[in-house]
Scaffold this active site. Sequence first.
Site, mmCIF file in Angstrom:
data_model
loop_
_atom_site.group_PDB
_atom_site.id
_atom_site.type_symbol
_atom_site.label_atom_id
_atom_site.label_comp_id
_atom_site.label_asym_id
_atom_site.label_seq_id
_atom_site.Cartn_x
_atom_site.Cartn_y
_atom_site.Cartn_z
ATOM 1 C CB CYS A 139 -0.923 0.000 1.216
ATOM 2 S SG CYS A 139 -1.999 1.454 1.318
ATOM 3 C CB CYS A 142 -0.554 2.454 4.000
ATOM 4 S SG CYS A 142 -2.156 1.819 3.483
ATOM 5 C CG ASP A 143 3.214 1.400 4.491
ATOM 6 O OD1 ASP A 143 2.806 1.882 5.568
ATOM 7 O OD2 ASP A 143 2.982 0.230 4.142
#
Length: 325
Positions: A139, A142-143
């Site tokens: 992701c 997300c990261d």
Amino acid sequence: MEDIAGKTFNVVIVGSGPAGLTAALYAARADLSPIVFEGPEPGGQLMTTTDVENYPGYPEGVMGPKMMQDFREQATRFGADCRYGYVTDIDFSEQPYKITVDEKTEVYAHSIIASTGASAKWLHLESEQKLRGKGVSACATCDGAFFRDQHVVVVGGGDTAMEEATFLTKFASKVTVIHRRDELRASKAMQTRAFNNEKIEFMWDSELAEVLGEQVVEGVKVKNRNTGEVTTLDDVTGVFIAIGHKPNTDLFKGVVEMDDVGYIKTKGQSTETDQPGLFASGDAMDAVYRQAVTAAGTGCKAALDAERYLSEALDEKAIAESHWK
């Protein structure tokens, strides 16, 4: 923990990620006494996530498991019954629906909220699995911010991979796309956007052979599928696997309408499915956003939709008699 065999519940929630536990919170506060069967991975995908920095209310960030513990504690505080258990079968032939847990315990439900999530597809390399959450991710949203001014790789050749690669250029100094063929599967628009981005480079006819590092990613080995030559990229610090997701919805196949991939279809802006009393939330029905905060939002909607359904389908006496405490 008391025996629940044969009991009838107003709301049974299948799955315990952000969607399921938010649904539990709202259903509990509506005095519907929901029960949550947490499934094979209690807490969902966030249990394998280290730092979560994009969920509102955590200004310093939070570890994924800690956040899910907070969700669970808040839901149980208001009376949700969250327990280990894997729903193995649901009989939709008559109301209330019969649910089998762990292949042996049978309970009944006037309504069901499907919050079974989705799972990222992985390459199943030993080194990839060892470093998941330690530089290996599925992701970018997300990261990606953890890799400012660093070299990262993206594995894949479809729209998802191009979206991830393009997004990562906001942070990374360089993004190398590793693709097993000599052309992309992505749409022409996505290809053009990626080809025109000077931060993105491509390794064609190649596959990720190994992720290097013991505690964090310290490089990758890439194998050319035509020549067998192995190239080491020793400055790579992040690996993003972008070969798709699989919704965990096998339990509902043949019962509810799904798309070609297996995401449950819902009606309009609601979480209603074409099966009365069955509501879908989180990554089980969201092929687009797949974020904790959007999953939680759909969990809220599912609980509200279930409450409205119950009030219309059952009289107050039936709802009260279904409360099990």
